[in-house]
Design a protein around this motif. Structure first.
Motif, PDB file in Angstrom:
ATOM      1  N   ARG A   1      -6.596   7.229  -1.105  1.00  0.00           N
ATOM      2  CA  ARG A   1      -5.259   7.827  -1.162  1.00  0.00           C
ATOM      3  C   ARG A   1      -4.631   7.650  -2.538  1.00  0.00           C
ATOM      4  NH1 ARG A   1      -1.939   4.968   2.834  1.00  0.00           N
ATOM      5  NH2 ARG A   1      -0.336   6.459   2.255  1.00  0.00           N
ATOM      6  N   LEU A   2      -4.852   6.515  -3.151  1.00  0.00           N
ATOM      7  CA  LEU A   2      -4.305   6.253  -4.483  1.00  0.00           C
ATOM      8  C   LEU A   2      -4.929   7.187  -5.513  1.00  0.00           C
ATOM      9  CD1 LEU A   2      -2.471   4.447  -6.179  1.00  0.00           C
ATOM     10  CD2 LEU A   2      -4.370   2.848  -6.385  1.00  0.00           C
TER      11      LEU A   2
ATOM     12  N   TRP B   1      -7.035   3.097   1.285  1.00  0.00           N
ATOM     13  CA  TRP B   1      -5.949   2.911   0.322  1.00  0.00           C
ATOM     14  C   TRP B   1      -6.398   3.398  -1.052  1.00  0.00           C
ATOM     15  CZ3 TRP B   1      -3.695  -2.650  -0.854  1.00  0.00           C
ATOM     16  CH2 TRP B   1      -2.630  -2.546  -1.765  1.00  0.00           C
ATOM     17  N   ARG B   2      -7.591   3.005  -1.459  1.00  0.00           N
ATOM     18  CA  ARG B   2      -8.099   3.411  -2.771  1.00  0.00           C
ATOM     19  C   ARG B   2      -8.256   4.932  -2.837  1.00  0.00           C
ATOM     20  NH1 ARG B   2     -13.852   1.215  -4.380  1.00  0.00           N
ATOM     21  NH2 ARG B   2     -14.346   2.632  -2.693  1.00  0.00           N
TER      22      ARG B   2
ATOM     23  N   ALA C   1      -3.403  10.595  -5.279  1.00  0.00           N
ATOM     24  CA  ALA C   1      -1.949  10.698  -5.579  1.00  0.00           C
ATOM     25  C   ALA C   1      -1.722  11.286  -6.957  1.00  0.00           C
ATOM     26  CB  ALA C   1      -1.311   9.320  -5.476  1.00  0.00           C
TER      27      ALA C   1
ATOM     28  N   VAL D   1      -2.547   2.749 -11.790  1.00  0.00           N
ATOM     29  CA  VAL D   1      -3.646   3.208 -10.927  1.00  0.00           C
ATOM     30  C   VAL D   1      -4.963   2.516 -11.310  1.00  0.00           C
ATOM     31  CG1 VAL D   1      -5.038   5.191 -10.211  1.00  0.00           C
ATOM     32  CG2 VAL D   1      -2.532   5.351 -10.236  1.00  0.00           C
TER      33      VAL D   1
ATOM     34  N   ALA E   1       0.805  -1.223   0.000  1.00  0.00           N
ATOM     35  CA  ALA E   1       0.000   0.000   0.000  1.00  0.00           C
ATOM     36  C   ALA E   1       0.836   1.269   0.000  1.00  0.00           C
ATOM     37  CB  ALA E   1      -0.971   0.002   1.188  1.00  0.00           C
ATOM     38  N   GLU E   2       1.754   1.385   0.919  1.00  0.00           N
ATOM     39  CA  GLU E   2       2.528   2.634   1.017  1.00  0.00           C
ATOM     40  C   GLU E   2       3.361   2.874  -0.237  1.00  0.00           C
ATOM     41  OE1 GLU E   2       2.051   5.029   3.218  1.00  0.00           O
ATOM     42  OE2 GLU E   2       0.501   3.697   4.016  1.00  0.00           O
TER      43      GLU E   2
ATOM     44  N   VAL F   1       1.036   3.832  -3.239  1.00  0.00           N
ATOM     45  CA  VAL F   1       0.526   5.202  -3.115  1.00  0.00           C
ATOM     46  C   VAL F   1       1.645   6.218  -3.344  1.00  0.00           C
ATOM     47  CG1 VAL F   1      -0.454   6.897  -1.507  1.00  0.00           C
ATOM     48  CG2 VAL F   1      -1.430   4.599  -1.652  1.00  0.00           C
TER      49      VAL F   1
END
Length: 143
Positions: free
Chosen positions: A139-140, A136-137, A143, A107, A12-13, A16
């Motif tokens: 934040r993605l 997570w979604r 980005a 993405v 995840a990190e 992102v």
């Protein structure tokens, strides 16, 4: 659940942080870059079939679905990237080609994977992991 937890902890990190910087993914090396691309495909394969999948089996399954969806005029996010990443360990791509494909496909591939797994996690009553995947979604997408 184990795969979902692994994805959060291991991917995840990095996904992102590098989603809008494919140059950073490419700089991390072809092995890590292909893992970033192929892990969601493998998780989808396992969720759909109940079997653990090799990169080849999972990518083949995903690409077959992508072809069927294309014929039905649906979308198969990241299919071109998945097909390319499958071969990148044997034949490293040019930096520019890899960056372009990652920029176009990473993405959408992850949004597809995360959306699928949010639905699955909610269906089995794991609201904590579903919430983490929704975050997570989000934040993605920012980005």
């Amino acid at each position: 659940m184990t795969g979902a937890r692994f994805a959060l902890d291991a991917l995840a990190e990095d996904v992102v942080a590098k989603a809008d910087r494919p140059d950073l993914l490419v700089a991390a090396g072809v092995r890590w870059t292909t893992k970033i691309v192929l892990f969601p495909v493998r998780f989808l394969f396992t969720a759909e079939t109940g079997r653990e999948g090799t990169n080849d089996a999972a990518a083949g399954h995903y690409l077959a679905q992508a072809q069927a969806q294309a014929q039905a005029q649906a979308q198969a996010p990241g299919a071109e990237l998945v097909a390319a990443a499958l071969g990148w360990r044997a034949n490293s791509p040019s930096r520019d080609d890899a960056m372009a494909m990652l920029g176009d496909g990473l993405v959408p591939l992850y949004v597809h994977y995360l959306t699928d797994h949010i639905r699955r996690l909610e269906a089995c009553g794991n609201s904590e992991l579903a919430r983490a995947f929704r975050e997570w979604r989000s934040r993605l997408l920012l980005a």
